[in-house]
Every structure is written in structure tokens, then in C-alpha cells.
Scaffold this active site. Structure first.
Site, short mmCIF file in Angstrom:
data_model
loop_
_atom_site.label_atom_id
_atom_site.label_comp_id
_atom_site.label_asym_id
_atom_site.label_seq_id
_atom_site.Cartn_x
_atom_site.Cartn_y
_atom_site.Cartn_z
N LYS A 2 -15.05 29.62 -30.34
CA LYS A 2 -15.65 30.58 -31.29
C LYS A 2 -15.56 32.44 -30.27
O LYS A 2 -15.70 31.99 -29.36
CB LYS A 2 -16.77 30.41 -31.55
CG LYS A 2 -17.86 28.38 -31.96
CD LYS A 2 -18.65 28.87 -32.26
CE LYS A 2 -18.71 27.40 -33.89
NZ LYS A 2 -19.01 26.14 -32.81
N GLU A 33 -17.44 13.12 -27.41
CA GLU A 33 -18.82 14.07 -26.48
C GLU A 33 -19.75 13.63 -27.59
O GLU A 33 -19.73 13.94 -28.79
CB GLU A 33 -18.39 16.01 -26.53
CG GLU A 33 -18.21 16.97 -27.87
CD GLU A 33 -19.25 18.07 -27.90
OE1 GLU A 33 -19.82 18.19 -26.81
OE2 GLU A 33 -18.40 18.51 -28.04
N1 PSU Z 1 -18.42 25.05 -28.83
C1 PSU Z 1 -19.01 24.76 -30.38
N2 PSU Z 1 -19.74 23.44 -30.20
C2 PSU Z 1 -20.61 22.80 -28.79
C3 PSU Z 1 -21.10 23.42 -28.20
C4 PSU Z 1 -19.32 24.34 -27.94
O1 PSU Z 1 -18.29 24.92 -31.44
O2 PSU Z 1 -21.13 21.84 -29.73
C5 PSU Z 1 -20.71 23.01 -27.61
C6 PSU Z 1 -19.82 21.78 -26.07
O3 PSU Z 1 -20.20 20.66 -25.97
C7 PSU Z 1 -19.60 22.29 -25.71
C8 PSU Z 1 -20.94 23.50 -24.84
O4 PSU Z 1 -19.17 21.61 -24.09
O5 PSU Z 1 -21.67 23.56 -25.93
C9 PSU Z 1 -20.43 24.51 -24.41
O6 PSU Z 1 -21.96 24.89 -23.48
P1 PSU Z 1 -21.76 25.87 -22.30
O7 PSU Z 1 -21.35 26.75 -23.68
O8 PSU Z 1 -23.64 26.22 -21.85
O9 PSU Z 1 -21.26 25.58 -20.95
#
Ligand code: PSU
Ligand code: MN
Length: 307
Positions: free
Chosen positions: A160, A25
Site C-alpha cells: 500500500k 496469516e
Molecule cells: N498490510 C495490509 N494489511 C495487513 C498488514 C499489512 O495491507 O493486515 C499487516 C500484516 O500482518 C503485515 C503487518 O505483516 O501488518 C506489518 O506490520 P508492520 O508494518 O508493523 O511491520
């Protein structure tokens, strides 16, 4: 073939010959880590995949094109521009493509584009999930819905505890997403190998992971599969230290009214600041660890398909 999709020549060739390919990603590059460690990590992950027998396909939206496989220059651009690039989830794709804009792909959009390209294995750090307080904010990551509908195996280090891990597992259960612990029966909590929450199944080899995914596909079941791979013990953080930083970051995000797509990047950056960079080192190492497992699983899956 999808007219909006560009598959890099090396990736297209590998897919055509049934050789292993692993998707990566780009939100982790632009919004998940600071420059220059983000670019360095992204390039190292590609190298690790190659060393373990798989072709890397880092995914992003560039100039409105859906890209499966980026050049080093494109990765550098995303890393330097950081949060200046749109964090692209499912809802963002039509406008970014129509307007020929750039987007860093989250787990959601990386799965979407990987599936369009025919890539089945995807390595990352952590996925989005149900946020703490979601019972009032309704902040639930689109990543969970994507896992329910798109046929890609996501290999991560768990979630996390900026998230509500218990509710995240409940949501995945409701949506029919198989959650596998790699060598563990406990959901890893990203920076630490243990969360106190159990997972559905423990599988212990890349071959077993590949077989489970292969069977899912042969059964005609839609959706992805989530593999949670614990951070290697030598890189794990002390639970008290990381949990205190996370609690403080979450409290600040509530006080400051941080909402929507800004919530996760805010929490990631704050946790990193509060731990003085230690969490970044752990983050980088767990991504490498996931890349190794993903490459081996992609090799095993390619072998199964040839059999
Ligand atoms: N968690 C991490 N590192 C990240 C992300 C999440 O530890 O970089 C990023 C990923 O791209 C994940 C996104 O898909 O954040 C999720 O964002 P949201 O919670 O806004 O859906
Ligand atoms: Mn959200």
C-alpha cells in the site's frame, strides 16, 4: 519436530503426502479488518484454497503454542478479540510462547511458523515495508528481513502507498529478495494495479512461479520470494480517491505521534473509515485473488517435487 509447534492433523497429513498446503496469516484477521468481515473473509479464503486444490493452514500463536492450521472457532476468537490479541512479530515470539499467550501472526511470524512446519507458499493481502518518513523514524517492517532469510514464497497484492514503495523495493533489492510481478512488470499498489515502480521479473503462470521457487531452493539460496499479484481491475479503487485517503491517514498518524507496531493498524483502519468501506471491499477481493493464485502455485510446486 519442534516441541512448541502444533500442526493441525489435516495439514500434517497433506505435508506428509507431498500434497499442496498454503499458509495464511492472522494479523490480517485481528488487526487488518473489522469484525465480522474479518472472520467471514478468513473462512472464505480457506474455502477458496480448498476449491483450488490446496489445504489451508491459518497460522497464529494460541496459548503459547505455534499453530499451523486453526479451527473455525480459533479463527472466530481472533476476529472477535481484534486488537485485544497481541500483534506478534519476530521479537514477540519468545515471550508469548514462554508466557503461554496468544498472538496474531504478521507476515514475518507467519513465514517463520510456516517454514518450521514445512509449508512453502503463503497468501496474504499486503506486506509491511519501509514507511514514508523512514529516513527519520527508521520504521521498516520486519517483514522485509524475514523475506531475506526464511524460505517461503509470499503472494500478495503489492504494498500500500501508506508505505514508501520506492524505498521498499530498494530495501528488498539490498536484501537479495526476488520480486516478481504476476502478469505485470509494474509493482501493484494493493488497491490499484499500478504504482509507477517496476518489478524485477514478470512471470505469467503458477507453473513459472513454482519453478522459480523450486530452482531457488535447489540452488541452496536462503530467503523467500515475493510475488505481487495485481488486484482484478473490477475491484480496483480510483487512484485519486485512495491516494487522498492514504495521504490524510499518514498526516494524522504523524500529528498524533502513532509509532511502532501501532502505525500499520492505525493507517489501515483510518483508510477504511475515510473511504467509507470501499477499501474494505477491495481488500477482501484482492485477498481472494491471491488465495486462488497461491493454491495453484502450491499445486504446481507439489507436482514439480514429485517429478
Ligand atoms: N498490510 C495490509 N494489511 C495487513 C498488514 C499489512 O495491507 O493486515 C499487516 C500484516 O500482518 C503485515 C503487518 O505483516 O501488518 C506489518 O506490520 P508492520 O508494518 O508493523 O511491520
Ligand atoms: Mn513498523
Amino acid at each position: 519436530m519442534n516441541k512448541y509447534l502444533d500442526i493441525a492433523p489435516e495439514v500434517a497429513e497433506a505435508l506428509g503426502e507431498g500434497r499442496p498446503v498454503v499458509a495464511l496469516e492472522s494479523t490480517i484477521i485481528s488487526h487488518g479488518m473489522p469484525y465480522p468481515q474479518n472472520v467471514e473473509t478468513a473462512l472464505n479464503v480457506e474455502k477458496i484454497l480448498r476449491e483450488n486444490g490446496a489445504v489451508p493452514a491459518t497460522i497464529a500463536i494460541i496459548g503459547g503454542r505455534l499453530k499451523a492450521g486453526l479451527t473455525a472457532e480459533e479463527i472466530d476468537y481472533l476476529g472477535r478479540t481484534g486488537s485485544g490479541v497481541t500483534k506478534a512479530s519476530r521479537r514477540d515470539v519468545p515471550v508469548l510462547v514462554a508466557k503461554k499467550m496468544d498472538g496474531a501472526t504478521t507476515v514475518t511470524t507467519t513465514m517463520m511458523i510456516a517454514a518450521m512446519a514445512g509449508i512453502e507458499i503463503f497468501a496474504t493481502g499486503g506486506i509491511g515495508g519501509v514507511h514514508r518518513g523512514a529516513e527519520t523514524t527508521m520504521d521498516i517492517s520486519a517483514d522485509l528481513e524475514e523475506l531475506a532469510q526464511t524460505p517461503v514464497m509470499v503472494i500478495c497484492a503489492g504494498a500500500k502507498s501508506i508505505l514508501d514503495l520506492g524505498l521498499t523495493l530498494e530495501y528488498l533489492e539490498t536484501k537479495g529478495v526476488t520480486v516478481i510481478g504476476y502478469g505485470t512488470k509494474e509493482l501493484p499498489a494493493f488497491y490499484t494495479s499500478r504504482s509507477g515502480f517496476g518489478v524485477d521479473y514478470e512471470l505469467d503462470t503458477p507453473e513459472e512461479l513454482a519453478e522459480a521457487f523450486h530452482v531457488k531452493r535447489e540452488l541452496g539460496l536462503k530467503g523467500g520470494m515475493l510475488v505481487t499479484n495485481p488486484i482484478p481491475e473490477q475491484y480496483a479503487m480510483a487512484p485519486e480517491v485512495i491516494n487522498a485517503a492514504i495521504d490524510q491517514a499518514v498526516a494524522e498518524s504523524v500529528e498524533q505521534g502513532i509509532r511502532g507496531k501501532a502505525a500499520t493498524p492505525f493507517l489501515l483502519a483510518r483508510v477504511k473509515e475515510l473511504t467509507g468501506g470501499d477499501s474494505l471491499d477491495s481488500n477482501i477481493q484482492l485477498v481472494y485473488n491471491n488465495a486462488r493464485l497461491a493454491a495453484k502455485t502450491a499445486c504446481a510446486l507439489a507436482a514439480l517435487k514429485r517429478a
